[in-house]
Design a protein around this motif. Structure first.
Motif, PDB file in Angstrom:
ATOM      1  N   HIS A  25       0.861  -1.174   0.000  1.00 47.29           N
ATOM      2  CA  HIS A  25       0.000   0.000   0.000  1.00 47.29           C
ATOM      3  C   HIS A  25       0.899   1.225   0.000  1.00 47.29           C
ATOM      4  O   HIS A  25       1.978   1.207   0.579  1.00 47.29           O
ATOM      5  CB  HIS A  25      -0.896  -0.011   1.230  1.00 47.29           C
ATOM      6  CG  HIS A  25      -1.498  -1.357   1.505  1.00 47.29           C
ATOM      7  ND1 HIS A  25      -2.127  -2.095   0.521  1.00 47.29           N
ATOM      8  CD2 HIS A  25      -1.519  -2.120   2.620  1.00 47.29           C
ATOM      9  CE1 HIS A  25      -2.551  -3.234   1.038  1.00 47.29           C
ATOM     10  NE2 HIS A  25      -2.181  -3.278   2.298  1.00 47.29           N
ATOM     11  N   HIS A  26       0.443   2.279  -0.639  1.00 48.48           N
ATOM     12  CA  HIS A  26       1.327   3.438  -0.786  1.00 48.48           C
ATOM     13  C   HIS A  26       0.716   4.703  -0.192  1.00 48.48           C
ATOM     14  O   HIS A  26      -0.309   5.181  -0.689  1.00 48.48           O
ATOM     15  CB  HIS A  26       1.644   3.659  -2.262  1.00 48.48           C
ATOM     16  CG  HIS A  26       2.268   2.468  -2.911  1.00 48.48           C
ATOM     17  ND1 HIS A  26       3.521   2.007  -2.574  1.00 48.48           N
ATOM     18  CD2 HIS A  26       1.793   1.619  -3.849  1.00 48.48           C
ATOM     19  CE1 HIS A  26       3.801   0.940  -3.289  1.00 48.48           C
ATOM     20  NE2 HIS A  26       2.776   0.671  -4.065  1.00 48.48           N
ATOM     21  N   PRO A  27       1.321   5.246   0.862  1.00 48.82           N
ATOM     22  CA  PRO A  27       0.883   6.538   1.381  1.00 48.82           C
ATOM     23  C   PRO A  27       1.455   7.658   0.517  1.00 48.82           C
ATOM     24  O   PRO A  27       2.640   7.976   0.598  1.00 48.82           O
ATOM     25  CB  PRO A  27       1.458   6.567   2.801  1.00 48.82           C
ATOM     26  CG  PRO A  27       2.621   5.638   2.778  1.00 48.82           C
ATOM     27  CD  PRO A  27       2.395   4.654   1.662  1.00 48.82           C
ATOM     28  N   CYS A  43       5.377   8.655  -2.776  1.00 51.50           N
ATOM     29  CA  CYS A  43       5.082   7.671  -1.738  1.00 51.50           C
ATOM     30  C   CYS A  43       5.963   7.990  -0.546  1.00 51.50           C
ATOM     31  O   CYS A  43       7.142   8.285  -0.691  1.00 51.50           O
ATOM     32  CB  CYS A  43       5.346   6.254  -2.215  1.00 51.50           C
ATOM     33  SG  CYS A  43       4.985   5.047  -0.913  1.00 51.50           S
ATOM     34  N   MET A  67       6.789   5.963   1.869  1.00 46.41           N
ATOM     35  CA  MET A  67       7.607   4.842   2.346  1.00 46.41           C
ATOM     36  C   MET A  67       8.989   5.032   1.748  1.00 46.41           C
ATOM     37  O   MET A  67       9.149   5.043   0.525  1.00 46.41           O
ATOM     38  CB  MET A  67       6.999   3.514   1.924  1.00 46.41           C
ATOM     39  CG  MET A  67       5.688   3.259   2.636  1.00 46.41           C
ATOM     40  SD  MET A  67       5.339   1.508   2.688  1.00 46.41           S
ATOM     41  CE  MET A  67       3.767   1.521   3.539  1.00 46.41           C
ATOM     42  N   HIS A  91      10.292   3.122  -1.017  1.00 47.62           N
ATOM     43  CA  HIS A  91       9.547   3.192  -2.279  1.00 47.62           C
ATOM     44  C   HIS A  91       9.963   4.379  -3.144  1.00 47.62           C
ATOM     45  O   HIS A  91       9.423   4.585  -4.213  1.00 47.62           O
ATOM     46  CB  HIS A  91       8.033   3.225  -1.998  1.00 47.62           C
ATOM     47  CG  HIS A  91       7.532   1.912  -1.486  1.00 47.62           C
ATOM     48  ND1 HIS A  91       6.215   1.667  -1.216  1.00 47.62           N
ATOM     49  CD2 HIS A  91       8.186   0.754  -1.211  1.00 47.62           C
ATOM     50  CE1 HIS A  91       6.072   0.426  -0.779  1.00 47.62           C
ATOM     51  NE2 HIS A  91       7.255  -0.151  -0.763  1.00 47.62           N
ATOM     52  N   MET A 105       8.768   5.972  -6.782  1.00 50.62           N
ATOM     53  CA  MET A 105       7.414   6.500  -6.792  1.00 50.62           C
ATOM     54  C   MET A 105       7.431   7.970  -6.378  1.00 50.62           C
ATOM     55  O   MET A 105       6.997   8.341  -5.288  1.00 50.62           O
ATOM     56  CB  MET A 105       6.595   5.676  -5.813  1.00 50.62           C
ATOM     57  CG  MET A 105       5.145   5.570  -6.129  1.00 50.62           C
ATOM     58  SD  MET A 105       4.373   4.330  -5.083  1.00 50.62           S
ATOM     59  CE  MET A 105       4.367   2.904  -6.166  1.00 50.62           C
TER      60      MET A 105
HETATM   61 CU   LIG Z   1       4.914   3.116  -1.520  1.00 48.89          CU
END
Ligand SMILES: [Cu+2]
Length: 501
Positions: A290-292, A345, A347, A350, A423
């Motif tokens: 999942h990507h914040p 993103c 993370m 990421h 990302m």
């Molecule tokens: Cu992500």
């Protein structure tokens, strides 16, 4: 004993029990009324808003076969959505039906100038093919399979007849190599949806068979109008250095994180004019993560999911929206802050690329010539957090294995390297724009609005002693816990002379 109870007895027993419960309930009610101190559960309030019922029917409450409305035309019935680095599928209109042709095939895909791999794509665009339609129109979508293996397409989030749902083997036969299937239905909703292979998903979606499906409202509310409307599909890949194809068996350690199939800086900027109303439709059809997704310099509202529009009363302001696997999230904001704003993103792994994770943590170690000696054995090896040079810059100047992007970013406007990959993209907000379709270059900051090296005059004026000892939590001298009048003095006075005046 159970076997001896007859059906008649059983029915009698049930009736008695039901009667008993009824009697009990009546008694409890009466009791509550007589004893005001007893807990009384609150009656549920009806959950309706603007006459919209809580129990809503998904399928618009109507029959499957409805009279289609005329096909919508781009620029006339809707403002086309922009898919950065992607592709809007063309259509033709045949007897009032909008006809699309999706082709699944292998392509040689560039994630960036430094990395190519054999992927699977719809119509030549990995992860970034978009079907755009209008609520109420009838679509006919041909799907030609040029892959070496059977496939199918699922229309994610869309109401349709069960047999059009695209789950291979469950709702339709396989689309075998060389075959063309025909999907056809009438669109009964609007919103941001997706489409993807629904056969051996791990392999086929992992190879790139995902896309966006956007349905514009037939009668848009005034707020639906935006100046910029973008669509970004998120995904993740494992592409071991030196290989020609993504490893779709990977379950946790993805090394190429993409927006519309690209890593930064190839993601392409989102160009806006100051004051523009902006919508960004985010979808996530990656394998596991999942990507914040975080915006800089602005706040946004989350206005829709692939379930429906979110009522205004239920929207909340955010700067980060979590886009889970299999979800779409639509955000809207006013791009009122000129500049180059990161949109990425959150993370940290990421916004990296193909760096390995098998190395020991070398932060704090004096590496000497370790890198040079290790590199013949581990191509691209570099000790992290050591030299003054960041990883991205090293990736530019050090010899790297062919077709790899261990940590690629871009040289920014100050000559320094932007050590972000994966990302990550940039929302470029400008007061004046020649064209939305042209990258306006780096932001020209007004004088005095950039965090530059502090001058000696600044430091002197504000009493900043750059050689002052820092507070130490370890020896208990920080946060006023130091012994007063001790040899270390009062932290507040020593560290910030300015406060004493
Ligand atoms: Cu992500």
């Amino acid at each position: 004993m159970a076997e001896n109870i007859s059906r008649r007895q059983m029915l009698g027993l049930t009736a008695a029990t039901v009667g008993g419960v009824t009697a009990l309930t009546a008694g409890a009610r009466a009791g509550t009324a007589e004893q005001p101190g007893r807990y009384r559960p609150a009656a549920g309030s009806p959950r309706t808003e603007n006459e919209r019922p809580y129990w809503e029917e998904s399928y618009s409450g109507g029959p499957i076969q409805v009279e289609p409305l005329p096909p919508g035309r781009p620029g006339k019935d809707y403002k086309p959505v922009v898919v950065p680095t992607g592709y809007t599928l063309p259509f033709k209109i045949v007897n009032g039906v909008k006809v699309f042709h999706v082709i699944a095939e292998e392509v040689d895909h560039a994630f960036d100038s430094g990395l190519r791999a054999k992927c699977w794509a719809y119509n030549g665009y990995v992860n970034s093919t978009m079907i755009e339609a209008v609520e109420g129109e009838r679509v006919r979508i041909y799907v030609t399979n040029r892959l070496p293996i059977a496939t199918s397409i699922h229309w994610h989030g869309i109401y349709l007849p069960n047999g059009m749902d695209g789950v291979a083997g469950l709702t339709q036969p396989y689309i075998k190599p060389g075959e063309t299937a025909k999907y056809e239905w009438t669109l009964r909703q609007h919103g941001t949806f997706m489409f993807h292979s629904h056969h051996d998903e791990m392999t086929q979606m992992g190879m790139g068979l995902i896309g966006m499906f956007i349905i514009h409202p037939r009668q848009p509310a005034p707020e639906y109008h935006v100046d910029r409307d973008f669509a970004i599909m998120l995904s993740e890949w494992d592409i071991p250095v030196g290989t020609a194809r993504p490893n779709t068996l990977e379950m946790t350690d993805f090394n190429t994180l993409t927006m519309n199939g690209k890593v930064f800086p190839s993601t392409g900027p989102l160009v806006c004019k100051t004051g523009d109303k902006v919508r960004i439709r985010l979808g996530n059809l990656g394998a596991m993560d999942h990507h914040p997704i975080h915006i800089h310099g602005h706040k946004f509202r989350i206005t829709a999911t692939d379930g429906d529009d979110i009522p205004l009363s239920a929207q909340w302001p955010e700067t980060t929206v979590l886009v889970a696997v299999g979800q779409t999230r639509t955000i809207e904001f006013v791009a009122d802050a000129p500049g180059d704003w990161a949109f990425h993103c959150h993370m940290t792994h990421h916004v990296m690329n193909q760096m390995g994770h098998e190395f020991p943590n070398m932060v704090g170690v004096k590496p000497g010539d370790l890198d040079e000696r290790v590199r013949p054995l581990l191509p691209g090896y570099m000790t992290m957090g050591q030299t003054g040079m960041d990883m991205g810059r090293m990736a530019e100047v050090m010899p790297m294995p062919a077709n790899s992007i261990p940590m690629k970013g871009a040289v920014g406007p100050f000559g320094d390297y932007i050590s972000m990959g994966g990302m990550f993209t940039i929302i470029k907000v400008r007061d004046r724009l020649a064209s939305y379709d042209k990258d306006p270059g780096w932001y020209q900051h007004p004088r005095g609005t950039v965090a530059l090296k502090a001058s000696a005059a600044d430091l002197a004026r504000d009493g900043i002693d750059v050689h002052a000892p820092t507070p130490s939590a370890a020896d208990g001298t920080a946060n006023g816990s130091a012994p007063r009048g001790g040899s270390q003095g009062e932290p507040g006075q020593t560290r910030m002379p300015g406060h004493a005046h």
